[in-house]
Design an enzyme around this catalytic site. Sequence first.
Site, PDB file in Angstrom:
ATOM      1  N   ASP A  65       5.802  -6.446  -5.014  1.00  9.59           N
ATOM      2  CA  ASP A  65       5.713  -7.749  -5.658  1.00  9.59           C
ATOM      3  C   ASP A  65       7.095  -8.407  -5.689  1.00  9.59           C
ATOM      4  OD1 ASP A  65       3.416  -9.053  -7.770  1.00  9.59           O
ATOM      5  OD2 ASP A  65       5.470  -9.813  -7.915  1.00  9.59           O
ATOM      6  N   ILE A  66       7.113  -9.709  -5.442  1.00  9.06           N
ATOM      7  CA  ILE A  66       8.379 -10.454  -5.394  1.00  9.06           C
ATOM      8  C   ILE A  66       9.010 -10.588  -6.785  1.00  9.06           C
ATOM      9  CG2 ILE A  66       7.470 -12.804  -5.736  1.00  9.06           C
ATOM     10  CD1 ILE A  66       9.207 -13.678  -3.340  1.00  9.06           C
ATOM     11  N   ASN A 115      -6.275  -9.203 -11.615  1.00  8.23           N
ATOM     12  CA  ASN A 115      -6.444 -10.461 -12.325  1.00  8.23           C
ATOM     13  C   ASN A 115      -7.503 -11.285 -11.595  1.00  8.23           C
ATOM     14  OD1 ASN A 115      -4.417  -9.891 -14.240  1.00  8.23           O
ATOM     15  ND2 ASN A 115      -2.831 -10.557 -12.811  1.00  8.23           N
ATOM     16  N   GLN A 146      -5.182 -15.311 -12.547  1.00  8.71           N
ATOM     17  CA  GLN A 146      -4.946 -15.040 -11.128  1.00  8.71           C
ATOM     18  C   GLN A 146      -4.190 -16.226 -10.536  1.00  8.71           C
ATOM     19  OE1 GLN A 146      -8.546 -14.380  -8.871  1.00  8.71           O
ATOM     20  NE2 GLN A 146      -7.436 -14.024  -6.956  1.00  8.71           N
ATOM     21  N   SER A 147      -3.061 -15.958  -9.905  1.00  9.21           N
ATOM     22  CA  SER A 147      -2.245 -17.056  -9.366  1.00  9.21           C
ATOM     23  C   SER A 147      -2.319 -17.144  -7.844  1.00  9.21           C
ATOM     24  CB  SER A 147      -0.781 -16.898  -9.810  1.00  9.21           C
ATOM     25  OG  SER A 147      -0.227 -15.711  -9.306  1.00  9.21           O
ATOM     26  N   HIS A 158      -6.454  -8.946  -4.896  1.00  5.95           N
ATOM     27  CA  HIS A 158      -5.384  -7.957  -4.788  1.00  5.95           C
ATOM     28  C   HIS A 158      -5.367  -7.070  -6.016  1.00  5.95           C
ATOM     29  CE1 HIS A 158      -3.825 -11.679  -6.612  1.00  5.95           C
ATOM     30  NE2 HIS A 158      -3.021 -10.921  -7.332  1.00  5.95           N
ATOM     31  N   HIS A 170      -2.818  -5.059  -8.409  1.00  2.00           N
ATOM     32  CA  HIS A 170      -1.441  -4.754  -8.807  1.00  2.00           C
ATOM     33  C   HIS A 170      -1.375  -3.268  -9.141  1.00  2.00           C
ATOM     34  CE1 HIS A 170       0.109  -8.915  -9.827  1.00  2.00           C
ATOM     35  NE2 HIS A 170      -1.191  -9.154  -9.873  1.00  2.00           N
TER      36      HIS A 170
HETATM   37  P1  AMP Z   1      -1.791 -12.681  -9.694  1.00  2.00           P
HETATM   38  O1  AMP Z   1      -1.143 -13.500 -10.772  1.00  2.00           O
HETATM   39  O2  AMP Z   1      -2.588 -11.539 -10.196  1.00  2.00           O
HETATM   40  O3  AMP Z   1      -2.553 -13.565  -8.726  1.00  2.00           O
HETATM   41  O4  AMP Z   1      -0.599 -12.013  -8.900  1.00  2.00           O
HETATM   42  C1  AMP Z   1       0.027 -12.581  -7.804  1.00  2.00           C
HETATM   43  C2  AMP Z   1       1.288 -11.802  -7.606  1.00  2.00           C
HETATM   44  O5  AMP Z   1       1.771 -12.111  -6.317  1.00  2.00           O
HETATM   45  C3  AMP Z   1       2.395 -12.128  -8.599  1.00  2.00           C
HETATM   46  O6  AMP Z   1       2.771 -10.945  -9.302  1.00  2.00           O
HETATM   47  C4  AMP Z   1       3.526 -12.662  -7.717  1.00  2.00           C
HETATM   48  O7  AMP Z   1       4.793 -12.261  -8.162  1.00  2.00           O
HETATM   49  C5  AMP Z   1       3.169 -12.059  -6.373  1.00  2.00           C
HETATM   50  N1  AMP Z   1       3.663 -12.821  -5.231  1.00  2.00           N
HETATM   51  C6  AMP Z   1       3.483 -14.141  -4.989  1.00  2.00           C
HETATM   52  N2  AMP Z   1       4.080 -14.490  -3.821  1.00  2.00           N
HETATM   53  C7  AMP Z   1       4.614 -13.349  -3.320  1.00  2.00           C
HETATM   54  C8  AMP Z   1       5.371 -13.044  -2.148  1.00  2.00           C
HETATM   55  N3  AMP Z   1       5.701 -13.986  -1.254  1.00  2.00           N
HETATM   56  N4  AMP Z   1       5.769 -11.770  -1.957  1.00  2.00           N
HETATM   57  C9  AMP Z   1       5.456 -10.800  -2.852  1.00  2.00           C
HETATM   58  N5  AMP Z   1       4.751 -11.032  -3.975  1.00  2.00           N
HETATM   59  C10 AMP Z   1       4.344 -12.283  -4.211  1.00  2.00           C
END
Ligand code: AMP
Length: 114
Positions: free
Chosen positions: A30-31, A87, A94-95, A100, A102
């Site tokens: 995760d970034i 999420n 969920q963003s 996915h 975590h």
């Molecule tokens: P969610 O909020 O459950 O949808 O989680 C999305 C996750 O993706 C978040 O923890 C972000 O930090 C991660 N994320 C978004 N863009 C990237 C990226 N380019 N590389 C790695 N992780 C990412």
Amino acid sequence: MNDCVFCKILSGAIPAKKWYEDDDVFAFFDIAPQAPVHFLVVPKKHITSLMEAEEGDTALLGKLLHTAQRLAKEQGCGERGGRFVINCKSDGLQSVDHLHVHVLGGRKLGWPPG
Ligand code: AMP
């Protein structure tokens, strides 16, 4: 899907610390890590969220979770465990709209989530 961040990571259009890939799933760190271990396990098939998964995805969902467990062990979480989080949609915050898991570990995690 063209505008999906995780599909772009899969294709290499966006760089990421990708460290596992097979025919069905891939994993990258995760970034914005929330724990010493924090990576995401993602199906290559673009499924928008767990709510959109269908009965035909049953084997894929099983593989997703089992891969998450196996990779968590590789990251040293086998003994003390950790957390596997999916999420889902707006109430789940969920963003990224690509299913996915975590995987978080490496420290004692709080509960319940806020
Ligand atoms: P969610 O909020 O459950 O949808 O989680 C999305 C996750 O993706 C978040 O923890 C972000 O930090 C991660 N994320 C978004 N863009 C990237 C990226 N380019 N590389 C790695 N992780 C990412």
